[in-house]
Design a protein around this motif. Sequence first.
Motif, PDB file in Angstrom:
ATOM      1  N   LEU A 119      -0.037 -37.870 -33.165  1.00  0.00           N
ATOM      2  CA  LEU A 119       0.162 -37.946 -31.711  1.00  0.00           C
ATOM      3  C   LEU A 119       1.609 -38.188 -31.311  1.00  0.00           C
ATOM      4  O   LEU A 119       1.909 -38.303 -30.121  1.00  0.00           O
ATOM      5  CB  LEU A 119      -0.727 -39.056 -31.125  1.00  0.00           C
ATOM      6  CG  LEU A 119      -2.234 -38.910 -31.357  1.00  0.00           C
ATOM      7  CD1 LEU A 119      -2.984 -40.032 -30.655  1.00  0.00           C
ATOM      8  CD2 LEU A 119      -2.735 -37.546 -30.876  1.00  0.00           C
ATOM      9  N   ASP A 120       2.494 -38.249 -32.294  1.00  0.00           N
ATOM     10  CA  ASP A 120       3.885 -38.615 -32.014  1.00  0.00           C
ATOM     11  C   ASP A 120       4.568 -37.646 -31.055  1.00  0.00           C
ATOM     12  O   ASP A 120       5.456 -38.043 -30.292  1.00  0.00           O
ATOM     13  CB  ASP A 120       4.668 -38.689 -33.325  1.00  0.00           C
ATOM     14  CG  ASP A 120       6.072 -39.208 -33.132  1.00  0.00           C
ATOM     15  OD1 ASP A 120       6.221 -40.316 -32.581  1.00  0.00           O
ATOM     16  OD2 ASP A 120       7.033 -38.511 -33.518  1.00  0.00           O
ATOM     17  N   ASP A 121       4.178 -36.372 -31.064  1.00  0.00           N
ATOM     18  CA  ASP A 121       4.834 -35.375 -30.217  1.00  0.00           C
ATOM     19  C   ASP A 121       4.259 -35.304 -28.803  1.00  0.00           C
ATOM     20  O   ASP A 121       4.790 -34.565 -27.963  1.00  0.00           O
ATOM     21  CB  ASP A 121       4.729 -33.987 -30.866  1.00  0.00           C
ATOM     22  CG  ASP A 121       5.581 -33.875 -32.122  1.00  0.00           C
ATOM     23  OD1 ASP A 121       6.741 -34.312 -32.078  1.00  0.00           O
ATOM     24  OD2 ASP A 121       5.075 -33.399 -33.145  1.00  0.00           O
ATOM     25  N   LEU A 122       3.185 -36.025 -28.552  1.00  0.00           N
ATOM     26  CA  LEU A 122       2.584 -35.984 -27.217  1.00  0.00           C
ATOM     27  C   LEU A 122       3.246 -37.008 -26.301  1.00  0.00           C
ATOM     28  O   LEU A 122       3.698 -38.062 -26.757  1.00  0.00           O
ATOM     29  CB  LEU A 122       1.084 -36.260 -27.302  1.00  0.00           C
ATOM     30  CG  LEU A 122       0.235 -35.238 -28.062  1.00  0.00           C
ATOM     31  CD1 LEU A 122      -1.247 -35.607 -27.964  1.00  0.00           C
ATOM     32  CD2 LEU A 122       0.458 -33.827 -27.546  1.00  0.00           C
ATOM     33  N   PRO A 123       3.299 -36.734 -25.005  1.00  0.00           N
ATOM     34  CA  PRO A 123       3.940 -37.651 -24.056  1.00  0.00           C
ATOM     35  C   PRO A 123       3.019 -38.815 -23.700  1.00  0.00           C
ATOM     36  O   PRO A 123       2.543 -38.951 -22.569  1.00  0.00           O
ATOM     37  CB  PRO A 123       4.203 -36.742 -22.846  1.00  0.00           C
ATOM     38  CG  PRO A 123       3.104 -35.742 -22.885  1.00  0.00           C
ATOM     39  CD  PRO A 123       2.848 -35.476 -24.345  1.00  0.00           C
ATOM     40  N   ILE A 124       2.780 -39.682 -24.682  1.00  0.00           N
ATOM     41  CA  ILE A 124       1.918 -40.843 -24.488  1.00  0.00           C
ATOM     42  C   ILE A 124       2.572 -42.068 -25.102  1.00  0.00           C
ATOM     43  O   ILE A 124       3.540 -41.962 -25.856  1.00  0.00           O
ATOM     44  CB  ILE A 124       0.536 -40.641 -25.150  1.00  0.00           C
ATOM     45  CG1 ILE A 124       0.692 -40.544 -26.678  1.00  0.00           C
ATOM     46  CG2 ILE A 124      -0.183 -39.421 -24.592  1.00  0.00           C
ATOM     47  CD1 ILE A 124      -0.605 -40.618 -27.449  1.00  0.00           C
ATOM     48  N   PHE A 182      -1.991 -42.176 -39.716  1.00  0.00           N
ATOM     49  CA  PHE A 182      -2.270 -40.749 -39.536  1.00  0.00           C
ATOM     50  C   PHE A 182      -2.333 -40.404 -38.050  1.00  0.00           C
ATOM     51  O   PHE A 182      -1.712 -39.428 -37.595  1.00  0.00           O
ATOM     52  CB  PHE A 182      -3.592 -40.399 -40.215  1.00  0.00           C
ATOM     53  CG  PHE A 182      -4.018 -38.963 -40.016  1.00  0.00           C
ATOM     54  CD1 PHE A 182      -3.391 -37.937 -40.704  1.00  0.00           C
ATOM     55  CD2 PHE A 182      -5.047 -38.640 -39.142  1.00  0.00           C
ATOM     56  CE1 PHE A 182      -3.776 -36.608 -40.521  1.00  0.00           C
ATOM     57  CE2 PHE A 182      -5.438 -37.323 -38.954  1.00  0.00           C
ATOM     58  CZ  PHE A 182      -4.805 -36.311 -39.646  1.00  0.00           C
ATOM     59  N   VAL A 183      -3.058 -41.190 -37.281  1.00  0.00           N
ATOM     60  CA  VAL A 183      -3.176 -40.927 -35.844  1.00  0.00           C
ATOM     61  C   VAL A 183      -1.809 -41.008 -35.183  1.00  0.00           C
ATOM     62  O   VAL A 183      -1.446 -40.167 -34.349  1.00  0.00           O
ATOM     63  CB  VAL A 183      -4.157 -41.917 -35.186  1.00  0.00           C
ATOM     64  CG1 VAL A 183      -4.166 -41.740 -33.666  1.00  0.00           C
ATOM     65  CG2 VAL A 183      -5.563 -41.729 -35.742  1.00  0.00           C
ATOM     66  N   GLY A 184      -1.022 -42.020 -35.545  1.00  0.00           N
ATOM     67  CA  GLY A 184       0.302 -42.162 -34.955  1.00  0.00           C
ATOM     68  C   GLY A 184       1.202 -40.976 -35.249  1.00  0.00           C
ATOM     69  O   GLY A 184       1.926 -40.490 -34.379  1.00  0.00           O
ATOM     70  N   MET A 185       1.157 -40.466 -36.482  1.00  0.00           N
ATOM     71  CA  MET A 185       1.960 -39.306 -36.855  1.00  0.00           C
ATOM     72  C   MET A 185       1.527 -38.067 -36.075  1.00  0.00           C
ATOM     73  O   MET A 185       2.361 -37.296 -35.594  1.00  0.00           O
ATOM     74  CB  MET A 185       1.824 -39.046 -38.357  1.00  0.00           C
ATOM     75  CG  MET A 185       2.479 -40.088 -39.237  1.00  0.00           C
ATOM     76  SD  MET A 185       2.029 -39.909 -40.996  1.00  0.00           S
ATOM     77  CE  MET A 185       2.676 -38.278 -41.336  1.00  0.00           C
TER      78      MET A 185
END
Length: 245
Positions: free
Chosen positions: A23-28, A18-21
Amino acid sequence: MDEPVVLLVEDDALVSRFVGMVLDDLPIRLQVCSSVEQALQFLAEQRVQLVITDLMMPGESGMGLIQRMTADRALAADAKVVVFSAGLNTKVREQLASMNIWRTLAKPASVGDLQGCVRDALQLAGQKAPTSPPSEPAAPAAPGLAEHEALAVATHFAHNRPLFETYRERCFVQFPRDCAEGDQAAAVADLAVLRRLAHNLRTVLLTLGRTEGHQVATRLEEAACAEDAPAAVAGWKALREHLAP
């Protein structure tokens, strides 16, 4: 410029997913470790800008990781630390108040909560959350479930039905593995394993809008904490019924 590194310390594969999905659009660059041991090894080799850690995990707890990072500042340097937990009761919050914690985040967290926390920590405030595409509601799998799912989509997924459905599909892949582990634990009344499964599943089920399952998992966790083996085993048998598609 290199992307900032975010370390997620989380033993539950579905929460990590869930966290990975989200945050996927953030530049990290997100690195997931499922134990404190793995996290310590990664921190020894890689500088990170943000650590997001659960508290209850097999082996050493997230609290132990925080204490280690506090004692040895070289481990995480100037990284901010976020506690991401379903167990943020008054006692735990009082204990964390004396530690070097930047923020606490209660499970289950929403898309906005998680993205906002990471943006604030890494000073990415100018980034915009992705716009949720319109979608048709899914057909109910049981009476009343559609309404609970709709509320979960709004509350936890920023009205993004496709994101919710993708996550739900991943959950239904993982649940049979959880059932197998729980069945083995129930057969020998392994309360530690049952407690961990209940603790993790109550967050996942609430994220999916399965409120009745969340309540069953909560009662199972309480029974396991109280070392009431018969109630815990019965609670597991009840909980696994809520893990079906």
